[in-house]
Design an enzyme around this catalytic site. Sequence first.
Site, PDB file in Angstrom:
ATOM      1  N   GLU A 200       0.854  -1.176   0.000  1.00 23.50           N
ATOM      2  CA  GLU A 200       0.000   0.000   0.000  1.00 23.50           C
ATOM      3  C   GLU A 200       0.894   1.230   0.000  1.00 23.50           C
ATOM      4  OE1 GLU A 200      -2.705   0.139   3.350  1.00 23.50           O
ATOM      5  OE2 GLU A 200      -4.047  -1.337   2.457  1.00 23.50           O
ATOM      6  N   ARG A 293     -15.341  -8.630  14.926  1.00 22.55           N
ATOM      7  CA  ARG A 293     -15.426  -9.034  16.344  1.00 22.55           C
ATOM      8  C   ARG A 293     -15.608  -7.797  17.192  1.00 22.55           C
ATOM      9  NH1 ARG A 293     -10.392  -6.836  17.805  1.00 22.55           N
ATOM     10  NH2 ARG A 293      -8.856  -7.023  16.142  1.00 22.55           N
TER      11      ARG A 293
HETATM   12  P1  ADP Z   1      -8.269  -3.819  18.311  1.00 23.78           P
HETATM   13  O1  ADP Z   1      -8.446  -3.293  16.937  1.00 23.78           O
HETATM   14  O2  ADP Z   1      -9.482  -4.426  18.896  1.00 23.78           O
HETATM   15  O3  ADP Z   1      -7.542  -2.895  19.189  1.00 23.78           O
HETATM   16  P2  ADP Z   1      -5.890  -5.346  18.137  1.00 23.78           P
HETATM   17  O4  ADP Z   1      -5.395  -5.364  16.734  1.00 23.78           O
HETATM   18  O5  ADP Z   1      -5.166  -4.545  19.133  1.00 23.78           O
HETATM   19  O6  ADP Z   1      -7.414  -5.058  18.061  1.00 23.78           O
HETATM   20  O7  ADP Z   1      -6.017  -6.821  18.612  1.00 23.78           O
HETATM   21  C1  ADP Z   1      -6.790  -7.226  19.708  1.00 23.78           C
HETATM   22  C2  ADP Z   1      -6.125  -8.393  20.354  1.00 23.78           C
HETATM   23  O8  ADP Z   1      -6.027  -9.452  19.446  1.00 23.78           O
HETATM   24  C3  ADP Z   1      -4.717  -8.093  20.813  1.00 23.78           C
HETATM   25  O9  ADP Z   1      -4.490  -8.814  21.987  1.00 23.78           O
HETATM   26  C4  ADP Z   1      -3.874  -8.595  19.665  1.00 23.78           C
HETATM   27  O10 ADP Z   1      -2.599  -8.986  20.109  1.00 23.78           O
HETATM   28  C5  ADP Z   1      -4.684  -9.781  19.199  1.00 23.78           C
HETATM   29  N1  ADP Z   1      -4.620 -10.036  17.775  1.00 23.78           N
HETATM   30  C6  ADP Z   1      -5.049  -9.259  16.771  1.00 23.78           C
HETATM   31  N2  ADP Z   1      -4.894  -9.838  15.586  1.00 23.78           N
HETATM   32  C7  ADP Z   1      -4.345 -11.038  15.823  1.00 23.78           C
HETATM   33  C8  ADP Z   1      -3.943 -12.143  15.005  1.00 23.78           C
HETATM   34  N3  ADP Z   1      -4.095 -12.147  13.690  1.00 23.78           N
HETATM   35  N4  ADP Z   1      -3.414 -13.224  15.604  1.00 23.78           N
HETATM   36  C9  ADP Z   1      -3.283 -13.253  16.940  1.00 23.78           C
HETATM   37  N5  ADP Z   1      -3.650 -12.259  17.757  1.00 23.78           N
HETATM   38  C10 ADP Z   1      -4.168 -11.173  17.222  1.00 23.78           C
HETATM   39  P1  ADP Z   2      -3.802  -4.647  11.547  1.00 18.31           P
HETATM   40  O1  ADP Z   2      -4.597  -5.761  10.946  1.00 18.31           O
HETATM   41  O2  ADP Z   2      -2.471  -5.104  12.004  1.00 18.31           O
HETATM   42  O3  ADP Z   2      -4.585  -3.897  12.548  1.00 18.31           O
HETATM   43  P2  ADP Z   2      -4.196  -2.362   9.748  1.00 18.31           P
HETATM   44  O4  ADP Z   2      -4.297  -2.466   8.273  1.00 18.31           O
HETATM   45  O5  ADP Z   2      -5.445  -2.108  10.488  1.00 18.31           O
HETATM   46  O6  ADP Z   2      -3.496  -3.677  10.301  1.00 18.31           O
HETATM   47  O7  ADP Z   2      -3.134  -1.241  10.090  1.00 18.31           O
HETATM   48  C1  ADP Z   2      -2.691  -1.024  11.402  1.00 18.31           C
HETATM   49  C2  ADP Z   2      -2.068   0.358  11.485  1.00 18.31           C
HETATM   50  O8  ADP Z   2      -0.950   0.481  10.598  1.00 18.31           O
HETATM   51  C3  ADP Z   2      -2.987   1.493  11.097  1.00 18.31           C
HETATM   52  O9  ADP Z   2      -3.806   1.910  12.163  1.00 18.31           O
HETATM   53  C4  ADP Z   2      -1.986   2.572  10.685  1.00 18.31           C
HETATM   54  O10 ADP Z   2      -1.443   3.234  11.794  1.00 18.31           O
HETATM   55  C5  ADP Z   2      -0.910   1.762  10.023  1.00 18.31           C
HETATM   56  N1  ADP Z   2      -1.173   1.674   8.575  1.00 18.31           N
HETATM   57  C6  ADP Z   2      -1.805   0.686   7.913  1.00 18.31           C
HETATM   58  N2  ADP Z   2      -1.858   0.943   6.584  1.00 18.31           N
HETATM   59  C7  ADP Z   2      -1.248   2.137   6.398  1.00 18.31           C
HETATM   60  C8  ADP Z   2      -0.942   2.954   5.236  1.00 18.31           C
HETATM   61  N3  ADP Z   2      -1.283   2.570   4.013  1.00 18.31           N
HETATM   62  N4  ADP Z   2      -0.286   4.115   5.456  1.00 18.31           N
HETATM   63  C9  ADP Z   2       0.092   4.513   6.684  1.00 18.31           C
HETATM   64  N5  ADP Z   2      -0.147   3.778   7.797  1.00 18.31           N
HETATM   65  C10 ADP Z   2      -0.801   2.602   7.667  1.00 18.31           C
END
Ligand code: ADP
Ligand code: ADP
Length: 461
Positions: A200, A293
């Site tokens: 991206e 979720r």
């Molecule tokens: P939120 O968007 O609810 O803040 P997070 O991305 O912080 O979610 O994830 C919530 C919880 O799930 C955290 O404890 C994170 O470590 C865990 N988690 C998120 N995605 C995954 C994954 N793909 N595999 C294992 N644990 C995950």
């Molecule tokens: P995850 O599944 O690990 O939560 P996300 O796609 O939601 O992954 O991205 C997590 C974080 O990474 C976002 O909240 C943002 O801070 C950063 N991020 C993701 N995509 C971009 C992007 N294209 N440019 C800048 N920051 C990004």
Amino acid sequence: MSIYRVFVANRGEIALRVIRACRALGIETVAAVSAADRDSLVARAADRSICVGPPRSTDSYLKIEAIISAALGTVCDALHPGYGFLAERPELAEACEKNGIKFIGPDAESIRRMGNKIWARTLAKEFGIPVVSGSEKVRNFREATAEAGKIGFPVLIKAAAGGGGRGMKIVASAGQLQGAFEMASAEARAAFGDPTLYLERYIANARHIEVQILGDRHGNVIHVGERDCSLQRRHQKVIEEAPAAALPLKLREEIQNAAVTIAKKIGYENAGTIEFILDQDAERFYFLEMNTRIQVEHPVTEAISGMDLVQEQLRIAGGEPLSRSQSEVKLSGHAIECRITAESAAHGFRPCPGLITDWQPPDGAGIRVDTHCYAGYRVPPFYDSLLAKLIVRGENRIEAVGKMQDALEEFVVSGIETTIPFLRFIAQRLEYVKGEVNTRWLESVLAASSFQPAAAESAAI
Ligand code: ADP
Ligand code: ADP
Ligand code: MG
């Protein structure tokens, strides 16, 4: 309510949260516990607990067969997965269905479709929702180079199956691409069992804005406003707020509608979150991903809406319609959540499990603490280091920030190191108070402070 007994397939604060919501609706609970969590507050709060395996989560909380057979053995008719662990595994939703257990979440098909970020991007595009310019799956370094050339640097390498901020690499120039690609691929394989990557465009001055969605099986879909989760470390949320004060007014309705459109088009049922990235310079937002979720930060939405999102999840799974229509959702005030973890910020956020000798959370009007901790609790070393979520609500953002500063000052935890000192430090920064931040701000403050992150981390910024 057609649900009689819920199996709680999680641990920590979210398991307690689910148990309380069930109790409020007159539903019985059975908590799944690992051998390390046998004496936890969760085990005590549930009507019954059952050990699903040894401490390691791969042998207990992540073991679908053990979870399903424990739920069947305790005659539960529904299962709540919480967040993390198995919450976004379509196989769990499928196993529930096969065994006549209601999965408190969307169906396996929705989880699967949205779980792959490349598919989710394609869907969003089909629905006319803007996505960040990027690639399809990139199979090797050569393909990545070609795609990055089209997108332009900096690019972000992301894992199709990614979550929790893992497997993401910012690449500033072509020279860094090969190393980053190989590392991201290995990380994605290790963390998610799927090395598939895509690219991206990297948005440098960004905010993370997400919209809370609820859908029922009668075709109703509503949003419960948006949240700003821009305060992040390693792409993981640390402090979250609702509403998103920095979102230009003209974009608020647009982003909420975009989220509702996606949820409607996929026939989404239960609670979910559509995440977007806001380019602050261009004043444009783009779809990032959907989380199928309940989220860690759901309480800030509860604080400004007066809705109980977990009770809402239970009602939806029980076949009832949503408790409110869109026009009945009234948002007021401002709420902030801090994630308090057992980590030492001064030592690169090293995990600090151990015995909590003193635990005095703040209290008072507009203050909520979601936690499974207490004085005398031993934080096990096996799991996520989240100890508590501190949620404050004020009439406006400034009042909420003040309340959060005071509440953090009041919070006493002894015996183990926590991130409270670090959160106090952040809550006092002028830029934070004024709300002049982006998704990189927290790490830049860290790098310039006495909370020195480890060398590897500073290099990653
Ligand atoms: P939120 O968007 O609810 O803040 P997070 O991305 O912080 O979610 O994830 C919530 C919880 O799930 C955290 O404890 C994170 O470590 C865990 N988690 C998120 N995605 C995954 C994954 N793909 N595999 C294992 N644990 C995950
Ligand atoms: P995850 O599944 O690990 O939560 P996300 O796609 O939601 O992954 O991205 C997590 C974080 O990474 C976002 O909240 C943002 O801070 C950063 N991020 C993701 N995509 C971009 C992007 N294209 N440019 C800048 N920051 C990004
Ligand atoms: Mg995300």
